[in-house]
Design a protein around this motif. Sequence first.
Motif, PDB file in Angstrom:
ATOM      1  N   GLY A  61       0.786  -1.227   0.000  1.00 46.44           N
ATOM      2  CA  GLY A  61       0.000   0.000   0.000  1.00 46.44           C
ATOM      3  C   GLY A  61       0.812   1.268   0.000  1.00 46.44           C
ATOM      4  O   GLY A  61       0.283   2.350  -0.262  1.00 46.44           O
ATOM      5  N   ALA A  62       2.111   1.196   0.298  1.00 46.06           N
ATOM      6  CA  ALA A  62       2.936   2.400   0.384  1.00 46.06           C
ATOM      7  C   ALA A  62       4.189   2.228  -0.463  1.00 46.06           C
ATOM      8  O   ALA A  62       4.940   1.258  -0.278  1.00 46.06           O
ATOM      9  N   TYR A  63       4.390   3.139  -1.391  1.00 46.08           N
ATOM     10  CA  TYR A  63       5.570   3.103  -2.244  1.00 46.08           C
ATOM     11  C   TYR A  63       5.747   4.473  -2.884  1.00 46.08           C
ATOM     12  O   TYR A  63       4.824   5.297  -2.927  1.00 46.08           O
ATOM     13  N   THR A  64       6.941   4.723  -3.372  1.00 45.59           N
ATOM     14  CA  THR A  64       7.217   5.942  -4.142  1.00 45.59           C
ATOM     15  C   THR A  64       7.790   5.532  -5.484  1.00 45.59           C
ATOM     16  O   THR A  64       8.494   4.521  -5.599  1.00 45.59           O
TER      17      THR A  64
ATOM     18  N   ALA B 253      14.234   5.085 -13.805  1.00 48.89           N
ATOM     19  CA  ALA B 253      13.092   4.829 -12.914  1.00 48.89           C
ATOM     20  C   ALA B 253      13.593   4.229 -11.613  1.00 48.89           C
ATOM     21  O   ALA B 253      14.458   3.338 -11.618  1.00 48.89           O
ATOM     22  N   THR B 254      13.063   4.721 -10.516  1.00 45.39           N
ATOM     23  CA  THR B 254      13.383   4.177  -9.191  1.00 45.39           C
ATOM     24  C   THR B 254      12.084   4.006  -8.422  1.00 45.39           C
ATOM     25  O   THR B 254      11.332   4.974  -8.257  1.00 45.39           O
ATOM     26  N   VAL B 255      11.829   2.793  -7.978  1.00 42.23           N
ATOM     27  CA  VAL B 255      10.629   2.498  -7.198  1.00 42.23           C
ATOM     28  C   VAL B 255      11.069   1.989  -5.825  1.00 42.23           C
ATOM     29  O   VAL B 255      11.870   1.046  -5.747  1.00 42.23           O
ATOM     30  N   VAL B 256      10.572   2.612  -4.764  1.00 40.78           N
ATOM     31  CA  VAL B 256      10.903   2.202  -3.394  1.00 40.78           C
ATOM     32  C   VAL B 256       9.615   1.761  -2.707  1.00 40.78           C
ATOM     33  O   VAL B 256       8.649   2.533  -2.628  1.00 40.78           O
ATOM     34  N   ILE B 257       9.601   0.517  -2.228  1.00 41.25           N
ATOM     35  CA  ILE B 257       8.397  -0.062  -1.613  1.00 41.25           C
ATOM     36  C   ILE B 257       8.595  -0.163  -0.103  1.00 41.25           C
ATOM     37  O   ILE B 257       9.632  -0.664   0.366  1.00 41.25           O
ATOM     38  N   ASP B 258       7.606   0.279   0.643  1.00 40.68           N
ATOM     39  CA  ASP B 258       7.601   0.118   2.103  1.00 40.68           C
ATOM     40  C   ASP B 258       7.057  -1.281   2.402  1.00 40.68           C
ATOM     41  O   ASP B 258       5.857  -1.536   2.290  1.00 40.68           O
ATOM     42  N   LEU B 259       7.943  -2.193   2.769  1.00 45.69           N
ATOM     43  CA  LEU B 259       7.548  -3.596   2.948  1.00 45.69           C
ATOM     44  C   LEU B 259       6.583  -3.786   4.112  1.00 45.69           C
ATOM     45  O   LEU B 259       5.832  -4.765   4.142  1.00 45.69           O
ATOM     46  N   ALA B 260       6.592  -2.875   5.070  1.00 45.38           N
ATOM     47  CA  ALA B 260       5.663  -2.999   6.202  1.00 45.38           C
ATOM     48  C   ALA B 260       4.217  -2.781   5.780  1.00 45.38           C
ATOM     49  O   ALA B 260       3.297  -3.095   6.535  1.00 45.38           O
ATOM     50  N   SER B 261       4.017  -2.278   4.567  1.00 43.30           N
ATOM     51  CA  SER B 261       2.655  -2.026   4.092  1.00 43.30           C
ATOM     52  C   SER B 261       2.048  -3.230   3.392  1.00 43.30           C
ATOM     53  O   SER B 261       1.003  -3.116   2.763  1.00 43.30           O
ATOM     54  N   VAL B 262       2.704  -4.400   3.494  1.00 40.17           N
ATOM     55  CA  VAL B 262       2.187  -5.595   2.823  1.00 40.17           C
ATOM     56  C   VAL B 262       0.792  -5.943   3.348  1.00 40.17           C
ATOM     57  O   VAL B 262       0.502  -5.796   4.535  1.00 40.17           O
TER      58      VAL B 262
END
Length: 427
Positions: free
Chosen positions: A291-294, A309-318
């Motif tokens: 649910g959370a990424y940039t 392109a750079t995508v950073v995913i907040d893994l705690a938002s799984v």
Amino acid sequence: MTPTTYHRASRYLHWAMAALIFYMVFLGWTLEDKDGGLFSRYQMHKSVGFLILALTVVRIGLRLAYKAPPEIEGPKWQMAAARLVHIGFYVLMIGLPLTGWALVSTAKVPVPTLWFGVVPIPHLPLSHDLNDVFHNLHGLFAKLIFYVLIPLHVGAAIMHHFIHRDDTVTRMLPGLDPKPAILKSALNYRWLLPLVIVIGAFVGATFLMRGAKPVAAPVVAEAEQSPDSSTEASAEISPESVVVADDASTSASQAASEESTALPTWVVNKSASYIRFATTFNGEGIRGGFGAYTADIVFDPQQLDKSSATVVIDLASVNSGDAMRDDSLTGADFFGVAQHPKATFKSTTFTKTGPDKYLAKGKLTLHGQTKPFNLPFTLKITGDTALMTATARLNRLDFGVGSGEWAATDAVPAEVSLDLKVSAKAK
């Protein structure tokens, strides 16, 4: 009349349960081996544990229904010790399966138990906070029965048969010479043959399970979106899936270098975008998302050499549709978000592979591991709006995701299916 031996059914159960207990000890040792058959051995361990619990209840019923032979007279301390060991066996033969059942029921990952692959065993209604308590208790009971009770029981039987030469052993094995010469008695132990066969069969079966090559369960793919679906409808998936929804907030790209100032930067519409994954657990499809990424995207099909392109995913938002499973995914066995909270994909190399089709070559950082990762994708640009879709497969073991018993692939396959959709506007 006072019986001279235990009832026949009790004798049969005694030796059958002895074989099962020794098998469980051996099987417990193999649970330290993190190979492809680990999950199968865990299931066998649980199945045999429930079998021992059931046979113990039957054994107690037989003891109550049929009179036992009288105790062998001896020193009071020996008779008291014999009673304590006898009671201890019953307590542990019930306590071990029950604590194992509680241990499985309180695990963060709810692993279903099928008794010998057929009968489902429900979980006990216990708090997951008690998992460590039952883990330690189960381990203590196992050590007590193997390192204390079994040596005392076997040692006492040997002492009674070969030194005291009384009828203790013959009450459970009628037909033996109660006062044998040691060599003659050892040579006449023909009753050991069926016991060796039973133990050998279980040990052989375990070796076969350890050596068997696991069959990876098929990865469940996402259902294709209908071409005439609206943006809002395409963001809705089945209850098992996870919709990565957010307010219509945007993620502005970082300042680009002077070389690429002419390239458009793209702002993601998160309400019409998602990052999803799909896998299986014991053959059952599991779908989830983040649910959370940039997303930091500078891209022009005419200037691929300058695109990035750079995508950073907040893994705690799984979110996989199960809060308990999500806790396990963020834990040390899987993502380990305490040490590695983010997953990052960065690409500066793009190749056109066909009409509206491209390949992004980059590097993925996950669980502290950075490895090359290629992402094929389809891109359609209409005016100032772009729609990117991509599917790919990721080997979780390459990044150390899934340790301990989850390093085996018979329950959770190594490959995970990825499904991405990005809707963006040029800035």
